[in-house]
Scaffold this motif. Structure first.
Motif, PDB file in Angstrom:
ATOM      1  N   ARG A  21     -91.222 -47.449  77.477  1.00 57.09           N
ATOM      2  CA  ARG A  21     -91.551 -47.387  76.043  1.00 57.09           C
ATOM      3  C   ARG A  21     -90.311 -47.624  75.190  1.00 57.09           C
ATOM      4  NH1 ARG A  21     -94.082 -41.894  73.780  1.00 57.09           N
ATOM      5  NH2 ARG A  21     -91.950 -41.198  74.226  1.00 57.09           N
ATOM      6  N   ARG A  22     -89.176 -47.052  75.625  1.00 56.14           N
ATOM      7  CA  ARG A  22     -87.940 -47.235  74.856  1.00 56.14           C
ATOM      8  C   ARG A  22     -87.519 -48.697  74.838  1.00 56.14           C
ATOM      9  NH1 ARG A  22     -83.234 -43.543  76.883  1.00 56.14           N
ATOM     10  NH2 ARG A  22     -84.866 -42.041  76.329  1.00 56.14           N
ATOM     11  N   ARG A  23     -87.583 -49.350  76.020  1.00 60.25           N
ATOM     12  CA  ARG A  23     -87.212 -50.765  76.066  1.00 60.25           C
ATOM     13  C   ARG A  23     -88.170 -51.593  75.202  1.00 60.25           C
ATOM     14  NH1 ARG A  23     -83.237 -48.958  77.408  1.00 60.25           N
ATOM     15  NH2 ARG A  23     -82.222 -48.988  79.447  1.00 60.25           N
ATOM     16  N   THR A  24     -89.448 -51.247  75.232  1.00 60.99           N
ATOM     17  CA  THR A  24     -90.417 -51.984  74.414  1.00 60.99           C
ATOM     18  C   THR A  24     -90.098 -51.826  72.937  1.00 60.99           C
ATOM     19  OG1 THR A  24     -92.153 -51.696  76.075  1.00 60.99           O
ATOM     20  CG2 THR A  24     -92.857 -52.228  73.842  1.00 60.99           C
ATOM     21  N   MET A  25     -89.823 -50.588  72.504  1.00 65.08           N
ATOM     22  CA  MET A  25     -89.510 -50.359  71.093  1.00 65.08           C
ATOM     23  C   MET A  25     -88.193 -51.031  70.696  1.00 65.08           C
ATOM     24  SD  MET A  25     -92.046 -48.803  69.776  1.00 65.08           S
ATOM     25  CE  MET A  25     -93.017 -49.853  70.868  1.00 65.08           C
ATOM     26  N   GLN A  26     -87.218 -51.009  71.616  1.00 64.69           N
ATOM     27  CA  GLN A  26     -85.966 -51.723  71.336  1.00 64.69           C
ATOM     28  C   GLN A  26     -86.217 -53.212  71.151  1.00 64.69           C
ATOM     29  OE1 GLN A  26     -83.569 -50.683  74.703  1.00 64.69           O
ATOM     30  NE2 GLN A  26     -82.824 -48.764  73.816  1.00 64.69           N
ATOM     31  N   ASN A  27     -87.051 -53.768  72.016  1.00 65.54           N
ATOM     32  CA  ASN A  27     -87.366 -55.192  71.917  1.00 65.54           C
ATOM     33  C   ASN A  27     -88.101 -55.517  70.634  1.00 65.54           C
ATOM     34  OD1 ASN A  27     -86.145 -55.655  74.380  1.00 65.54           O
ATOM     35  ND2 ASN A  27     -88.060 -55.680  75.545  1.00 65.54           N
ATOM     36  N   VAL A  28     -89.068 -54.664  70.273  1.00 66.53           N
ATOM     37  CA  VAL A  28     -89.801 -54.881  69.011  1.00 66.53           C
ATOM     38  C   VAL A  28     -88.849 -54.760  67.832  1.00 66.53           C
ATOM     39  CG1 VAL A  28     -91.580 -53.926  67.501  1.00 66.53           C
ATOM     40  CG2 VAL A  28     -92.020 -54.144  69.944  1.00 66.53           C
ATOM     41  N   LEU A  84     -92.958 -53.842  80.814  1.00 67.34           N
ATOM     42  CA  LEU A  84     -94.007 -53.316  81.680  1.00 67.34           C
ATOM     43  C   LEU A  84     -93.895 -53.896  83.088  1.00 67.34           C
ATOM     44  CD1 LEU A  84     -96.628 -51.631  81.830  1.00 67.34           C
ATOM     45  CD2 LEU A  84     -97.861 -53.722  81.253  1.00 67.34           C
ATOM     46  N   ALA A  85     -93.658 -55.187  83.197  1.00 73.15           N
ATOM     47  CA  ALA A  85     -93.540 -55.823  84.508  1.00 73.15           C
ATOM     48  C   ALA A  85     -92.324 -55.286  85.257  1.00 73.15           C
ATOM     49  CB  ALA A  85     -93.435 -57.342  84.350  1.00 73.15           C
ATOM     50  N   ALA A  86     -91.202 -55.126  84.556  1.00 76.58           N
ATOM     51  CA  ALA A  86     -89.999 -54.604  85.205  1.00 76.58           C
ATOM     52  C   ALA A  86     -90.218 -53.172  85.675  1.00 76.58           C
ATOM     53  CB  ALA A  86     -88.810 -54.681  84.249  1.00 76.58           C
ATOM     54  N   GLY A  87     -90.846 -52.336  84.837  1.00 78.72           N
ATOM     55  CA  GLY A  87     -91.099 -50.951  85.209  1.00 78.72           C
ATOM     56  C   GLY A  87     -92.059 -50.828  86.373  1.00 78.72           C
ATOM     57  N   SER A  88     -93.113 -51.624  86.374  1.00 82.59           N
ATOM     58  CA  SER A  88     -94.066 -51.601  87.481  1.00 82.59           C
ATOM     59  C   SER A  88     -93.397 -52.027  88.777  1.00 82.59           C
ATOM     60  CB  SER A  88     -95.253 -52.519  87.168  1.00 82.59           C
ATOM     61  OG  SER A  88     -95.957 -52.068  86.026  1.00 82.59           O
ATOM     62  N   GLY A  89     -92.493 -53.010  88.689  1.00 87.30           N
ATOM     63  CA  GLY A  89     -91.771 -53.437  89.879  1.00 87.30           C
ATOM     64  C   GLY A  89     -90.856 -52.347  90.421  1.00 87.30           C
TER      65      GLY A  89
END
Length: 736
Positions: A681-688, A413-418
């Motif tokens: 969302r994809r990066r988040t799901m990959q991380n999870v 989220l922080a990377a995307g917002s940046g």
């Protein structure tokens, strides 16, 4: 110290300004951060260090960032003398505004590095002292020497655990006092158990020591946490640049010449001068014929823009023209646009979207499960081989610590917002990014959104014995004080007529009494006989001016269509996103604009409540709606849509209700919103997925005793590092 006015830098010797640009440090010294544009290579760095050696201490030059950090004693050396020395040597110093939170983060990062250094030094020494005991119980070593080695391990492990590992211990204590558990709890528990059991065995003179594991815990976990914090800092780079861009002084033009003053001494209405290369200190009206400005920091626009006399200049813009410009101050301090968007960004960084809160809850449940599993593992091994019970339990505690799970969402989220901020879109409410991934419909307002904000009066057709000037003067009196773009179009025609009992109804018009007669101004569909007034532009809006029941004039207001509106709508169509136009304007100009831009559906003559009802109906049909608007009448629309986006020149109320805020005068960045949201969302799901797969693999090894505690710490650190790196793989967006 130099008196104010004797040197361009002497203003920074004023205590109130000096204290705002530097932070207290050890003793009486203060720490300052400067930008230095003239530093280009290692030789330049050495030259700066030699130049400042007689004046300041602890000089650190960051060549990549072109910044200079140092400490100075205000009682011995004035800040202005340091600045003057750099300026005279050709290094062009820039005093950067300080922010308490960001300064605290820099201090915390330095302390974090110091703790890692202590942990590394102690861990290496402990491992060296523990090496003779690997593979045996130490019986081959002379007893006095063995006890010396074990006691020295204890001595070295103590600062590693209680200094380098203090953030984990303190964090665990805070969360337990609050009645919660987080990732610090199993880490702290592992450290205390390993340290306590080892200390007890040293006193007993026998037993396994885990000082090597405890120190490696601290080293590896501190390193992983430092990398994670650096990732957050990198993602918040736009916020730091905004904070640093805030001017601290301004040059006020007075009867006795120019005077450099702290911004706190500037008042609304003061005339300020900005020389080439300097940033505009406040929001204000340009007094010169024209000025060329670099607004990249505010809008992402890479090309300089030209502003004309009377236009509003924004704090943080750079004067890139060949001469100084003058402006009249209109907004100061926290009221400037730069301060407002900085506040929005800072607030957004503190907010957690719903899916991040869910992951945090799952992580909390997982931590409790890990604590129970570690206890069960200890009991199991106690019955099988008591010598390995503690080692297995420690491995379970450390290996399965859910750092990666907790970091999965916030880092992406922080990377995307940046990335979005760099492209000119500020995320005011991060939860909007999760909804954007399912976006399928965009609704636009017309005036000030798809068209330029600035309107002009075009054709005027008199329908009674009233001349053009009188008609426009009446319109200006009725619209005086209103901020709608149509109202602003009449400002230049104001002749001082007094309008009383003025009432404005969005979408219906404005009415008032002038010289005892009641007038009304509102949108009209056609001139007499059904004919339209000549339209120079598809975005023209015909208005009707009426006195009592008598029609006085038809007036055409023109707004050029934004150059990037058509490419944006084409890009949205390529993504199968529906586009609709909801406007309070008339049917004919609305349809003309929609035909020109290729908009799917048009609804005109809509009042705010009708726009909101239309969006509610779309949502009942299962659509996820992004609304884009600028006026006060768009605030309900933006609040009711799944995602609201406010234009940069829009009303404050509209911006307050928005989830996203455009800071550039372009719409193009909106085309990438859904793609970026889906990538987040994809990066988040990959991380999870990675976090869960890692734990599924490593837990059986830890329970089975195949994983030593320090190897478990290494695995957990690498797991967190994978999450950090993966979150930074988001694509960069182009501002244009």
């Amino acid at each position: 110290m130099a008196a104010v006015g004797l040197s361009p830098w002497s203003v920074y010797d004023r205590p109130e300004l000096r204290d705002s640009v530097s932070q207290p440090s050890a003793g009486n010294s203060r720490e300052a951060l400067l930008g230095v544009d003239g530093v280009h290579c290692a030789a330049c760095v050495s030259r700066v260090e030699r130049l400042l050696a007689p004046l300041v201490t602890q000089v650190h030059v960051n060549l990549a960032a072109r910044t200079l950090q140092f400490r100075f004693d205000p009682e011995r050396v004035s800040l202005s003398s340091v600045l003057a020395a750099l300026d005279a040597a050709g290094f062009e110093p820039q005093v950067l505004a300080q922010d308490a939170r960001l300064t605290a983060r820099r201090a915390a990062a330095r302390e974090q590095l110091a703790r890692i250094g202590v942990a590394a030094l102690c861990a290496m020494q402990v491992m060296m002292l523990a090496w003779p005991f690997y593979g045996n119980d130490g019986s081959v070593i002379e007893p006095a020497m063995a006890q010396l080695l074990r006691s020295t391990q204890w001595l070295l492990a103590t600062p590693a655990v209680f200094y380098a590992g203090w953030p984990f211990l303190a964090g665990a204590a805070r969360t337990l006092r609050a009645g919660r558990v987080d990732m610090d709890v199993p880490i702290a528990l592992s450290l205390l158990i390993a340290y306590g059991a080892s200390a007890a065995n040293v006193l007993r003179g026998e037993g396994i020591l885990y000082f090597d594991s405890a120190t490696m815990f601290v080293l590896l976990l501190s390193g992983a946490r430092y990398l994670e914090s650096r990732s957050r800092i990198a993602a918040g780079g736009h916020l730091r640049r905004l904070v640093g861009a805030r001017k601290l002084t301004a040059v006020r033009v007075g009867e006795h010449g120019d005077e450099t003053l702290p911004l706190a001494s500037i008042a609304i209405g003061d005339v300020l001068r900005v020389v080439p290369g300097e940033a505009v200190p406040v929001d204000g009206e340009l007094l010169d014929v024209a000025a060329e400005l670099d607004e990249a920091l505010l809008s992402g626009e890479s090309r300089p823009v030209v502003r004309c006399a009377g236009e509003r200049l924004l704090a943080g813009s750079l004067n890139v023209g060949g001469s100084a410009l003058c402006l009249r101050a209109e907004s100061l301090g926290a009221d400037t646009w730069l301060a407002q968007i900085t506040h929005i960004l800072a607030a957004a960084q503190q907010e957690r979207p719903a899916y991040q809160r869910r992951l945090d809850r799952w992580a909390g449940i997982f931590i409790v499960a890990v604590l129970l599993l570690a206890a069960a593992t200890a009991l199991l091994w106690w019955h099988l081989d008591s010598a390995h019970a503690l080692s297995a339990a420690l491995s379970v505690l450390v290996a399965s610590c859910p750092c990666a799970l907790s970091l999965a969402a916030p880092l992406a989220l922080a990377a995307g917002s940046g990335r979005l901020a760099a492209a000119g879109v500020l995320v005011a409410r991060p939860q909007a990014l999760s909804r954007l991934a399912a976006l399928d419909t965009v609704v636009f307002d017309k005036t000030g959104t798809l068209t330029e904000t600035s309107l002009t009066v075009g054709e005027v057709e008199a329908l009674a014995e009233v001349d053009r000037g009188r008609c426009l003067a009446i319109c200006a009196a009725l619209e005086r004080g209103l901020l709608h773009p149509i109202a602003l179009a009449f400002q230049s025609h104001d002749r001082g007529l007094l309008a009383e009992q003025v009432s404005s109804q969005p979408g219906q018009g404005v009415a008032g009494v002038i010289d005892g007669r009641r007038y009304w101004l509102g949108a009209a569909e056609s001139a007499p006989g059904g004919r339209l007034l000549p339209q120079a532009d598809a975005a023209a809006t015909p208005l009707l001016l009426r006195r009592d029941e008598q029609m006085l004039a038809y007036i055409e207001v023109l707004a050029p269509v934004r150059a990037d509106a058509a490419p944006l709508i084409a890009a949205l169509h390529e993504q199968d996103i529906g586009v609709q136009l909801l406007t309070g304007d008339g049917v004919l100009p609305a349809n003309a604009l929609a035909d020109r831009l290729g908009i799917d559906k048009v609804d005109a003559r809509m009042q705010p409540e009708a726009k909101l009802a239309h969006v509610r109906e779309l949502q009942r049909q299962g659509h996820v709606v992004l609304a884009v608007g600028d006026g006060i009448n768009d605030a309900p629309l933006l609040a009711g849509a799944d995602i609201g986006c406010a234009m940069p020149d829009g009303a404050a109320l509209t911006q307050a209700r928005a989830d996203l805020l455009l800071v550039g005068n372009r719409l193009g960045s909106l085309a990438a919103l859904r793609h970026m949201a889906r990538m987040i969302r994809r990066r988040t799901m990959q991380n999870v997925g990675w976090a869960l797969a890692y734990n599924a693999f490593v837990l059986p090894l830890a329970i089975g005793g195949a994983l030593t505690p320090w190897l478990a710490a290494l695995g957990m650190s690498l797991s967190s590092l994978v999450v950090v790196v993966n979150a930074q793989r988001l694509p960069r967006l182009r501002a244009d």
